[in-house]
Design a protein around this motif. Structure first.
Motif, PDB file in Angstrom:
ATOM      1  N   MET A  44     116.639  37.702  57.140  1.00  0.00           N
ATOM      2  CA  MET A  44     117.067  39.085  56.941  1.00  0.00           C
ATOM      3  C   MET A  44     116.691  39.963  58.124  1.00  0.00           C
ATOM      4  SD  MET A  44     118.815  39.442  54.433  1.00  0.00           S
ATOM      5  CE  MET A  44     119.045  39.825  52.732  1.00  0.00           C
ATOM      6  N   ILE A  45     115.427  39.858  58.530  1.00  0.00           N
ATOM      7  CA  ILE A  45     114.979  40.671  59.651  1.00  0.00           C
ATOM      8  C   ILE A  45     115.814  40.339  60.889  1.00  0.00           C
ATOM      9  CG2 ILE A  45     113.045  41.262  61.175  1.00  0.00           C
ATOM     10  CD1 ILE A  45     112.400  42.057  58.434  1.00  0.00           C
ATOM     11  N   THR A  46     116.048  39.044  61.072  1.00  0.00           N
ATOM     12  CA  THR A  46     116.835  38.613  62.227  1.00  0.00           C
ATOM     13  C   THR A  46     118.224  39.246  62.191  1.00  0.00           C
ATOM     14  OG1 THR A  46     115.660  36.528  62.190  1.00  0.00           O
ATOM     15  CG2 THR A  46     117.678  36.590  63.480  1.00  0.00           C
ATOM     16  N   VAL A  47     118.822  39.177  61.015  1.00  0.00           N
ATOM     17  CA  VAL A  47     120.167  39.746  60.864  1.00  0.00           C
ATOM     18  C   VAL A  47     120.155  41.246  61.168  1.00  0.00           C
ATOM     19  CG1 VAL A  47     121.916  40.346  59.153  1.00  0.00           C
ATOM     20  CG2 VAL A  47     121.007  38.021  59.249  1.00  0.00           C
ATOM     21  N   HIS A  48     119.185  41.936  60.618  1.00  0.00           N
ATOM     22  CA  HIS A  48     119.161  43.391  60.813  1.00  0.00           C
ATOM     23  C   HIS A  48     118.867  43.773  62.259  1.00  0.00           C
ATOM     24  CE1 HIS A  48     119.982  44.499  56.791  1.00  0.00           C
ATOM     25  NE2 HIS A  48     118.980  43.786  56.320  1.00  0.00           N
ATOM     26  N   LEU A  49     118.003  43.013  62.881  1.00  0.00           N
ATOM     27  CA  LEU A  49     117.724  43.290  64.296  1.00  0.00           C
ATOM     28  C   LEU A  49     118.964  43.009  65.142  1.00  0.00           C
ATOM     29  CD1 LEU A  49     114.183  41.980  65.256  1.00  0.00           C
ATOM     30  CD2 LEU A  49     115.171  44.172  65.860  1.00  0.00           C
ATOM     31  N   ARG A  50     119.618  41.908  64.843  1.00  0.00           N
ATOM     32  CA  ARG A  50     120.840  41.543  65.547  1.00  0.00           C
ATOM     33  C   ARG A  50     121.907  42.610  65.416  1.00  0.00           C
ATOM     34  NH1 ARG A  50     120.798  35.981  65.985  1.00  0.00           N
ATOM     35  NH2 ARG A  50     119.239  35.813  67.591  1.00  0.00           N
ATOM     36  N   ASN A  51     121.949  43.193  64.220  1.00  0.00           N
ATOM     37  CA  ASN A  51     122.993  44.187  63.972  1.00  0.00           C
ATOM     38  C   ASN A  51     122.722  45.524  64.642  1.00  0.00           C
ATOM     39  OD1 ASN A  51     124.678  42.538  62.552  1.00  0.00           O
ATOM     40  ND2 ASN A  51     123.791  43.028  60.562  1.00  0.00           N
ATOM     41  N   LEU A  52     121.509  45.719  65.086  1.00  0.00           N
ATOM     42  CA  LEU A  52     121.215  46.973  65.789  1.00  0.00           C
ATOM     43  C   LEU A  52     121.924  46.975  67.134  1.00  0.00           C
ATOM     44  CD1 LEU A  52     117.383  47.684  65.564  1.00  0.00           C
ATOM     45  CD2 LEU A  52     119.224  48.838  64.340  1.00  0.00           C
ATOM     46  N   PRO A  53     122.382  48.143  67.562  1.00  0.00           N
ATOM     47  CA  PRO A  53     122.910  48.202  68.931  1.00  0.00           C
ATOM     48  C   PRO A  53     121.834  47.744  69.913  1.00  0.00           C
ATOM     49  CG  PRO A  53     123.408  50.220  67.738  1.00  0.00           C
ATOM     50  CD  PRO A  53     122.497  49.412  66.852  1.00  0.00           C
ATOM     51  N   GLU A  54     122.292  47.034  70.907  1.00  0.00           N
ATOM     52  CA  GLU A  54     121.447  46.433  71.935  1.00  0.00           C
ATOM     53  C   GLU A  54     120.337  47.343  72.491  1.00  0.00           C
ATOM     54  OE1 GLU A  54     124.311  44.627  74.513  1.00  0.00           O
ATOM     55  OE2 GLU A  54     123.306  45.703  76.133  1.00  0.00           O
ATOM     56  N   HIS A  55     120.693  48.610  72.737  1.00  0.00           N
ATOM     57  CA  HIS A  55     119.726  49.545  73.308  1.00  0.00           C
ATOM     58  C   HIS A  55     118.513  49.743  72.430  1.00  0.00           C
ATOM     59  CE1 HIS A  55     122.650  51.666  76.225  1.00  0.00           C
ATOM     60  NE2 HIS A  55     121.889  50.776  76.834  1.00  0.00           N
ATOM     61  N   PHE A  56     118.765  49.744  71.119  1.00  0.00           N
ATOM     62  CA  PHE A  56     117.659  49.948  70.192  1.00  0.00           C
ATOM     63  C   PHE A  56     116.910  48.636  69.981  1.00  0.00           C
ATOM     64  CE2 PHE A  56     120.847  53.191  68.620  1.00  0.00           C
ATOM     65  CZ  PHE A  56     120.274  54.214  69.364  1.00  0.00           C
ATOM     66  N   ARG A  57     117.676  47.558  69.948  1.00  0.00           N
ATOM     67  CA  ARG A  57     117.049  46.262  69.708  1.00  0.00           C
ATOM     68  C   ARG A  57     116.057  45.929  70.818  1.00  0.00           C
ATOM     69  NH1 ARG A  57     120.840  41.979  70.776  1.00  0.00           N
ATOM     70  NH2 ARG A  57     122.208  43.368  69.623  1.00  0.00           N
ATOM     71  N   GLU A  58     116.484  46.092  72.053  1.00  0.00           N
ATOM     72  CA  GLU A  58     115.611  45.669  73.157  1.00  0.00           C
ATOM     73  C   GLU A  58     114.338  46.499  73.210  1.00  0.00           C
ATOM     74  OE1 GLU A  58     117.792  45.869  76.809  1.00  0.00           O
ATOM     75  OE2 GLU A  58     117.996  48.038  76.761  1.00  0.00           O
ATOM     76  N   VAL A  59     114.463  47.794  72.907  1.00  0.00           N
ATOM     77  CA  VAL A  59     113.283  48.639  72.986  1.00  0.00           C
ATOM     78  C   VAL A  59     112.286  48.282  71.868  1.00  0.00           C
ATOM     79  CG1 VAL A  59     113.862  50.684  71.620  1.00  0.00           C
ATOM     80  CG2 VAL A  59     112.828  50.965  73.858  1.00  0.00           C
ATOM     81  N   LEU A  60     112.824  47.902  70.705  1.00  0.00           N
ATOM     82  CA  LEU A  60     111.954  47.474  69.598  1.00  0.00           C
ATOM     83  C   LEU A  60     111.247  46.160  69.931  1.00  0.00           C
ATOM     84  CD1 LEU A  60     114.106  48.292  66.445  1.00  0.00           C
ATOM     85  CD2 LEU A  60     111.859  49.224  66.995  1.00  0.00           C
ATOM     86  N   ILE A  61     111.985  45.228  70.523  1.00  0.00           N
ATOM     87  CA  ILE A  61     111.386  43.945  70.886  1.00  0.00           C
ATOM     88  C   ILE A  61     110.276  44.160  71.925  1.00  0.00           C
ATOM     89  CG2 ILE A  61     111.812  41.704  72.000  1.00  0.00           C
ATOM     90  CD1 ILE A  61     113.060  42.001  69.212  1.00  0.00           C
ATOM     91  N   LEU A  62     110.580  44.992  72.924  1.00  0.00           N
ATOM     92  CA  LEU A  62     109.606  45.194  73.999  1.00  0.00           C
ATOM     93  C   LEU A  62     108.358  45.898  73.490  1.00  0.00           C
ATOM     94  CD1 LEU A  62     112.038  46.162  76.899  1.00  0.00           C
ATOM     95  CD2 LEU A  62     110.732  44.041  76.669  1.00  0.00           C
ATOM     96  N   ARG A  63     108.544  46.854  72.576  1.00  0.00           N
ATOM     97  CA  ARG A  63     107.382  47.603  72.084  1.00  0.00           C
ATOM     98  C   ARG A  63     106.624  46.843  70.992  1.00  0.00           C
ATOM     99  NH1 ARG A  63     103.185  49.227  72.771  1.00  0.00           N
ATOM    100  NH2 ARG A  63     102.139  50.274  71.075  1.00  0.00           N
ATOM    101  N   GLU A  64     107.335  46.416  69.965  1.00  0.00           N
ATOM    102  CA  GLU A  64     106.651  45.879  68.784  1.00  0.00           C
ATOM    103  C   GLU A  64     106.243  44.421  68.944  1.00  0.00           C
ATOM    104  OE1 GLU A  64     105.735  48.148  67.147  1.00  0.00           O
ATOM    105  OE2 GLU A  64     107.232  49.439  66.216  1.00  0.00           O
ATOM    106  N   ILE A  65     107.042  43.656  69.674  1.00  0.00           N
ATOM    107  CA  ILE A  65     106.708  42.232  69.776  1.00  0.00           C
ATOM    108  C   ILE A  65     106.029  41.914  71.110  1.00  0.00           C
ATOM    109  CG2 ILE A  65     107.631  39.886  69.725  1.00  0.00           C
ATOM    110  CD1 ILE A  65     109.682  40.900  67.694  1.00  0.00           C
ATOM    111  N   GLU A  66     106.563  42.437  72.199  1.00  0.00           N
ATOM    112  CA  GLU A  66     105.921  42.170  73.489  1.00  0.00           C
ATOM    113  C   GLU A  66     104.795  43.155  73.797  1.00  0.00           C
ATOM    114  OE1 GLU A  66     106.278  39.500  75.041  1.00  0.00           O
ATOM    115  OE2 GLU A  66     108.031  38.745  73.966  1.00  0.00           O
ATOM    116  N   GLU A  67     104.706  44.218  72.997  1.00  0.00           N
ATOM    117  CA  GLU A  67     103.616  45.198  73.122  1.00  0.00           C
ATOM    118  C   GLU A  67     103.514  45.850  74.495  1.00  0.00           C
ATOM    119  OE1 GLU A  67      99.956  44.027  71.177  1.00  0.00           O
ATOM    120  OE2 GLU A  67     101.020  42.410  70.136  1.00  0.00           O
ATOM    121  N   LEU A  68     104.661  46.168  75.062  1.00  0.00           N
ATOM    122  CA  LEU A  68     104.669  46.898  76.334  1.00  0.00           C
ATOM    123  C   LEU A  68     104.415  48.389  76.086  1.00  0.00           C
ATOM    124  CD1 LEU A  68     105.896  44.254  77.396  1.00  0.00           C
ATOM    125  CD2 LEU A  68     107.550  45.593  78.661  1.00  0.00           C
ATOM    126  N   SER A  69     103.822  49.036  77.078  1.00  0.00           N
ATOM    127  CA  SER A  69     103.611  50.486  76.984  1.00  0.00           C
ATOM    128  C   SER A  69     104.920  51.213  77.286  1.00  0.00           C
ATOM    129  CB  SER A  69     102.559  50.922  77.991  1.00  0.00           C
ATOM    130  OG  SER A  69     103.088  50.821  79.301  1.00  0.00           O
TER     131      SER A  69
END
Ligand SMILES: [Zn+2]
Lengths: 253, 184
Positions: free
Chosen positions: B117-142
């Motif tokens: 489910m999470i995968t599907v919802h993340l996938r469905n997000l527009p790319e601009h929002f998805r990448e920023v979420l991945i970089l902040r929440e998963i890769e923990e970039l400042s």
């Protein structure tokens, strides 16, 4: 701190991007505001969900092996390369360079006949950006053209024609010496409004290599002449301002 | 920073942040093969321009190149409009699950389903929002690092992050994948 201000700071607090003093103020508000506390908990729940249920994909072993192999190959037959410190550019510029797909193709092909020109273009943009990133883009500060011109004498073979166009809105602010390839060349620095303009005075041999006009990341490089010598202008002025300035340069003697 | 060889520096950089690069590629491109190829492209490009790297945040520099290679692949893919194999394919039918069923589903969701489910919802997000979420929440970039990767102002990072979080939060609560947290 009111709730409106606090809710704007809330993500910054959550992400650890608030300075300590503001952070403390925010916490004081948090103690009194259930809404902000709830919003903070929601952010935390989302992060928790993402980290738990959208796990990080690890690079496949095959990819790692592929890159390790290429790295090892490069290390084994790499001749020491000459570093050119003057080409050291702001990292942000390198990003732009690496990112620009189309421009990359035009700039990066070492075997194309336009290679000399590409390298020159690259050097001049690099010089301009590096100068902008430095504390000051100039080595000698102009009080007028009579301080700038003698400054070049003795430092380079031929001192350039130096003229101030302050009355036309293009004030001479100084000069510096930079490199194009291995040549030391004079750079005249002008200011027009908030724009810094570099005028690179090129050796005659190099002048033919300067492209008519090239754009890069909002900056323009344009070929010009200065007192009969080939030159190149680099700035972020618009086309009309640039054309006006180029005409002024060509009239200088 | 580049004492011996700038090329060796890039090699170390790429290898020590290979998981981050691949993770970003997977989330941007969806496909295992495409992500691996994009990271490899990025490595070649980074190695080629190693001599011009002159400081700044190295991880952000590397991830920016990775991202650019991913976007180039995406653009190509869109242009060619060919069928591209996407693994763990978003299950569209599940995404559009009627709300009435949400409660029941919430109870039955096992962890693999939650992941899907999470995968599907993340996938469905527009790319601009998805990448920023991945970089902040998963890769923990400042914020600064993310701004460097995306080559955008920090303000843009902040607004995309806020919007991305809000969109994802809404999508997840709407179909009951995410429990509504209870206050302190
Ligand atoms: Zn509040």
């Amino acid at each position: 701190m009111d709730c409106k201000a606090a809710s704007e700071l809330l993500p910054l607090y959550f992400d650890g991007e608030l300075d300590r003093a503001t952070g403390r103020e925010f916490e004081a508000h948090l103690d009194e505001c259930a809404d902000c506390r709830a919003a903070l908990i929601e952010l935390d729940a989302l992060r928790h969900t993402l980290r738990k249920d959208a796990p990080r994909f690890s690079a496949p072993d095959a990819l790692r092996a592929r890159i390790e192999k290429e790295a090892a190959a490069a290390a084994s037959h790499q001749a020491p390369r000459t570093q050119r410190p003057w080409l050291a550019m702001a990292a942000s510029w390198v990003l732009a360079f690496v990112a620009g797909g189309a421009t990359l193709a035009a700039w990066n092909h070492g075997t194309s006949p336009a290679d000399g020109q590409s390298q020159l273009t690259r050097d001049l943009f690099a010089s301009h950006w590096r100068a902008l990133a430095a504390t000051s883009p100039i080595d000698v500060v102009s009080t007028d053209q009579h301080t700038v011109k003698p400054w070049f004498a003795g430092k380079i073979a031929t001192a350039p024609v130096v003229e101030d166009f302050a009355t036309e809105g293009y004030a001479l602010i100084g000069g510096r010496i930079d490199y194009a390839g291995s040549e030391r060349i004079p750079v005249l620095v002008y200011r027009h409004g908030k724009h810094v303009i570099d005028v690179f005075v090129l050796p005659t041999t190099m002048g033919t290599g300067a492209p008519e006009s090239i754009q890069m990341q909002g900056y323009v490089l344009e070929a010009a002449t200065l007192g009969g010598q080939p030159a190149a202008i680099v700035s972020d002025m618009d086309q009309a301002e640039l054309a006006r300035f180029r005409n002024l340069l060509s009239t200088s003697k | 920073m580049m004492s011996t060889s700038s090329r060796a520096f890039v090699d170390d950089l790429a290898l020590s942040h290979l998981d981050a690069a691949y993770n970003l590629g997977r989330w941007l491109l969806g496909s295992e093969q495409d992500a691996a190829d994009a990271v490899h492209d990025a490595y070649v490009r980074a190695a080629r321009s190693s001599e011009t790297y002159a400081g700044g945040n190295a991880r952000a520099w590397w991830l920016a190149i990775v991202r650019n290679c991913c976007l180039a692949r995406l653009a190509l893919r869109n242009k060619e409009k060919r069928n591209v194999a996407i693994d763990d394919n978003p299950v569209a039918a599940e995404h559009w699950m009627p709300r009435a069923e949400a409660d029941e589903i919430e109870e039955r969701l096992d962890s693999s389903r939650r992941r899907q489910m999470i995968t599907v919802h993340l996938r469905n997000l527009p790319e601009h929002f998805r990448e920023v979420l991945i970089l902040r929440e998963i890769e923990e970039l400042s914020y600064r690092e993310i701004a460097d990767v995306l080559q955008t102002p920090i303000g843009t990072v902040m607004s995309r992050l806020a919007r991305g979080r809000a969109l994802l939060q809404k999508a997840l609560t709407d179909n009951g994948t995410m429990e509504i947290p209870h206050g302190l």
